[in-house]
Design an enzyme around this catalytic site. Structure first.
Site, mmCIF file in Angstrom:
data_model
loop_
_atom_site.group_PDB
_atom_site.id
_atom_site.type_symbol
_atom_site.label_atom_id
_atom_site.label_comp_id
_atom_site.label_asym_id
_atom_site.label_seq_id
_atom_site.Cartn_x
_atom_site.Cartn_y
_atom_site.Cartn_z
ATOM 1 N N ILE A 30 47.919 37.726 44.844
ATOM 2 C CA ILE A 30 48.934 37.331 43.856
ATOM 3 C C ILE A 30 49.891 38.485 43.571
ATOM 4 O O ILE A 30 50.742 38.389 42.702
ATOM 5 C CB ILE A 30 48.321 36.825 42.530
ATOM 6 C CG1 ILE A 30 47.298 37.825 41.994
ATOM 7 C CG2 ILE A 30 47.745 35.442 42.704
ATOM 8 C CD1 ILE A 30 46.865 37.543 40.573
ATOM 9 N N ARG A 31 49.685 39.606 44.274
ATOM 10 C CA ARG A 31 50.649 40.713 44.219
ATOM 11 C C ARG A 31 51.294 40.802 45.589
ATOM 12 O O ARG A 31 50.749 40.299 46.562
ATOM 13 C CB ARG A 31 49.931 42.029 43.900
ATOM 14 C CG ARG A 31 49.220 42.011 42.558
ATOM 15 C CD ARG A 31 48.489 43.308 42.316
ATOM 16 N NE ARG A 31 47.280 43.461 43.088
ATOM 17 C CZ ARG A 31 46.860 44.598 43.645
ATOM 18 N NH1 ARG A 31 47.583 45.689 43.555
ATOM 19 N NH2 ARG A 31 45.717 44.651 44.314
ATOM 20 N N ASP A 48 47.486 32.165 45.046
ATOM 21 C CA ASP A 48 46.683 32.256 43.825
ATOM 22 C C ASP A 48 45.477 31.339 44.038
ATOM 23 O O ASP A 48 45.639 30.128 44.225
ATOM 24 C CB ASP A 48 47.536 31.788 42.633
ATOM 25 C CG ASP A 48 46.779 31.894 41.318
ATOM 26 O OD1 ASP A 48 45.543 31.962 41.334
ATOM 27 O OD2 ASP A 48 47.457 31.895 40.274
ATOM 28 N N TYR A 137 31.061 38.575 34.027
ATOM 29 C CA TYR A 137 31.127 38.840 35.471
ATOM 30 C C TYR A 137 29.826 38.390 36.148
ATOM 31 O O TYR A 137 29.843 37.664 37.151
ATOM 32 C CB TYR A 137 31.351 40.335 35.677
ATOM 33 C CG TYR A 137 31.443 40.804 37.110
ATOM 34 C CD1 TYR A 137 32.519 40.448 37.917
ATOM 35 C CD2 TYR A 137 30.462 41.644 37.653
ATOM 36 C CE1 TYR A 137 32.614 40.915 39.217
ATOM 37 C CE2 TYR A 137 30.556 42.113 38.953
ATOM 38 C CZ TYR A 137 31.631 41.739 39.732
ATOM 39 O OH TYR A 137 31.725 42.207 41.032
HETATM 40 P P1 NAD Z 1 39.826 44.259 43.393
HETATM 41 O O1 NAD Z 1 39.950 43.987 41.924
HETATM 42 O O2 NAD Z 1 40.127 45.608 43.903
HETATM 43 O O3 NAD Z 1 40.734 43.228 44.190
HETATM 44 C C1 NAD Z 1 40.804 41.870 43.838
HETATM 45 C C2 NAD Z 1 42.154 41.336 44.265
HETATM 46 O O4 NAD Z 1 42.218 39.987 43.835
HETATM 47 C C3 NAD Z 1 43.340 42.081 43.648
HETATM 48 O O5 NAD Z 1 44.194 42.546 44.652
HETATM 49 C C4 NAD Z 1 44.015 41.032 42.758
HETATM 50 O O6 NAD Z 1 45.429 41.130 42.765
HETATM 51 C C5 NAD Z 1 43.541 39.741 43.414
HETATM 52 N N1 NAD Z 1 43.529 38.604 42.500
HETATM 53 C C6 NAD Z 1 43.236 38.578 41.187
HETATM 54 N N2 NAD Z 1 43.349 37.329 40.708
HETATM 55 C C7 NAD Z 1 43.713 36.548 41.765
HETATM 56 C C8 NAD Z 1 43.987 35.174 41.912
HETATM 57 N N3 NAD Z 1 43.955 34.329 40.874
HETATM 58 N N4 NAD Z 1 44.289 34.701 43.149
HETATM 59 C C9 NAD Z 1 44.364 35.551 44.207
HETATM 60 N N5 NAD Z 1 44.144 36.877 44.121
HETATM 61 C C10 NAD Z 1 43.815 37.359 42.911
HETATM 62 O O7 NAD Z 1 38.373 43.790 43.811
HETATM 63 P P2 NAD Z 1 37.489 44.333 45.024
HETATM 64 O O8 NAD Z 1 36.800 45.551 44.522
HETATM 65 O O9 NAD Z 1 38.243 44.374 46.276
HETATM 66 O O10 NAD Z 1 36.371 43.201 45.060
HETATM 67 C C11 NAD Z 1 36.450 42.080 45.923
HETATM 68 C C12 NAD Z 1 35.203 41.238 45.723
HETATM 69 O O11 NAD Z 1 34.039 42.053 45.918
HETATM 70 C C13 NAD Z 1 35.055 40.642 44.313
HETATM 71 O O12 NAD Z 1 34.434 39.391 44.415
HETATM 72 C C14 NAD Z 1 34.119 41.620 43.627
HETATM 73 O O13 NAD Z 1 33.405 41.007 42.583
HETATM 74 C C15 NAD Z 1 33.204 41.991 44.773
HETATM 75 N N6 NAD Z 1 32.524 43.267 44.543
HETATM 76 C C16 NAD Z 1 33.238 44.431 44.489
HETATM 77 C C17 NAD Z 1 32.562 45.619 44.239
HETATM 78 C C18 NAD Z 1 33.281 46.932 44.163
HETATM 79 O O14 NAD Z 1 32.663 47.955 43.798
HETATM 80 N N7 NAD Z 1 34.563 46.994 44.507
HETATM 81 C C19 NAD Z 1 31.180 45.606 44.042
HETATM 82 C C20 NAD Z 1 30.502 44.398 44.067
HETATM 83 C C21 NAD Z 1 31.184 43.226 44.340
HETATM 84 N N1 SER Z 2 31.859 47.591 41.224
HETATM 85 C C1 SER Z 2 31.689 46.330 40.584
HETATM 86 C C2 SER Z 2 31.948 46.424 39.122
HETATM 87 O O1 SER Z 2 31.634 47.472 38.591
HETATM 88 C C3 SER Z 2 30.294 45.834 40.825
HETATM 89 O O2 SER Z 2 30.320 44.508 41.069
HETATM 90 O O3 SER Z 2 32.406 45.486 38.548
#
Ligand code: NAD
Ligand code: SER
Length: 315
Positions: A30-31, A48, A137
């Site tokens: 969405i960015r 989105d 979450y």
């Molecule tokens: P992030 O927040 O860095 O990226 C998420 C992206 O989703 C962003 O670029 C945002 O613009 C986009 N977004 C938000 N709302 C949206 C919408 N309505 N439609 C489309 N795009 C949208 O997250 P991430 O760290 O890359 O995580 C990705 C997945 O991995 C998530 O499900 C997160 O829960 C999971 N996860 C991440 C971590 C971590 O440490 N990064 C750990 C465990 C699980």
């Molecule tokens: N890194 C993620 C958070 O802290 C774990 O899901 O939300």
């Protein structure tokens, strides 16, 4: 890929393009990407995930066969905006599952250590165990795991996923998670500034370096289905540490590095409800999960890359 500009997507898109060809991986968010965004040269669409029509249109136009659904609201932001987190994490996932079902797509959905709660065994947390998360979450992650299993059993959608721990990376900073300190600390160390941790000194959490997280996503999607007993939400981990321990690892390389503590009660409560260390033997047995980076090799690699990145930023 939804949420492709985030912490994981910005590295998973280039990895998948390397394997499959640039034009065969469609990034969406969405960015809008900047000129400097990694992987910006390939197809990009505004999608989105709460809008089924947009998802459906892009999946059909590009004849998509596999969806990596990364769009989500992370743990700390979800506590600030629980309704938005529900709408994006649950509403978005439901839409993606429906689009995967109607277009016969395979689907990768990451869950998290946030899917566990305070009544879950905290050490060597088993693959199958008590899941009563106390954060919005975590509630969306646990319900999401169940929904993905449901779509596999009920409709035969090839849903797969892992429970990521905190992810450490140097390309795109994390956005609103509880484990973000484990990335911020490296940036401040390179800037030769003290780091003030928002988690307490002895808060132990599972962590993983991004190259292993990318490997997990690709390997679980390529795993032989006949070997899978579980499908979604495989526990995966690479290391666990406390803020004190990662600060010590940095201090072994940057002796004047200083860590201070100013606890954020919201993020501390979230971290306290999560496990200290999870057991990832199911992933190891069912699809050969085997991470490459521990705390020492992660620290070396993070400091090396951030030194180059932050020096370039200053030029
Ligand atoms: P992030 O927040 O860095 O990226 C998420 C992206 O989703 C962003 O670029 C945002 O613009 C986009 N977004 C938000 N709302 C949206 C919408 N309505 N439609 C489309 N795009 C949208 O997250 P991430 O760290 O890359 O995580 C990705 C997945 O991995 C998530 O499900 C997160 O829960 C999971 N996860 C991440 C971590 C971590 O440490 N990064 C750990 C465990 C699980
Ligand atoms: N890194 C993620 C958070 O802290 C774990 O899901 O939300």
């Amino acid at each position: 890929m939804t949420g492709a500009l985030g912490q994981i997507g910005s590295e998973l898109v280039p990895a998948l393009r390397e394997r499959n060809g640039t034009d065969d991986v469609v990034a969406s968010d969405i960015r809008r990407p900047h000129a400097s965004t990694p992987g910006v040269q390939g197809p990009f669409e505004f999608v989105d995930c709460t809008n089924t029509r947009q998802l459906q249109e892009v999946v059909r136009r590009y004849n998509i066969d596999t969806i990596y659904h990364l769009a989500a609201i992370l743990s700390a932001v979800a506590e600030e905006k629980p309704l938005v987190a529900w709408q994006v994490n649950m509403g978005g996932l439901y839409n993606v599952l429906e689009v995967a079902r109607t277009n016969r797509c395979a689907l990768f959905v990451p869950s998290s250590i946030g899917a566990f709660g305070p009544t879950t065994p905290a050490d060597h947390t088993p693959q199958d165990t008590v899941q009563h998360p106390t954060t919005m979450y975590g509630i969306t992650k646990t319900a999401g795991e169940l929904l993905c299993n449901y779509y596999y059993v009920r409709f035969g959608v090839d849903t797969r996923g892992v429970r990521y721990p905190g992810l450490i990376s140097h390309i795109t900073p994390p956005a609103g998670g509880t484990t973000d300190y484990a990335v911020e600390i490296f940036y401040e160390a390179i800037r030769h500034r003290p780091y003030t941790s928002f988690l307490a000194a002895d808060t132990r959490l599972d962590m993983m370096y991004m190259p292993d997280a990318i490997k997990a996503a690709i390997d679980v999607m390529e795993a032989d289905a006949a070997r899978l007993i579980h499908r979604n939400a495989f526990n995966v981990t690479a290391m666990n540490f406390t803020p004190t321990e990662v600060a010590e690892a940095i201090r072994r390389r940057i002796p004047d590095f200083v860590i201070r503590y100013q606890i954020d009660p919201v993020r501390q409560a979230i971290a306290d409800s999560w496990p200290n260390s999870i057991d990832d033997s199911a992933a190891r047995e069912e699809w050969g999960w085997d991470p490459s980076y521990d705390l020492e090799t992660t620290t070396d690699d993070m400091l090396k890359h951030l030194e180059e990145k932050l020096a370039n930023d200053e030029e």
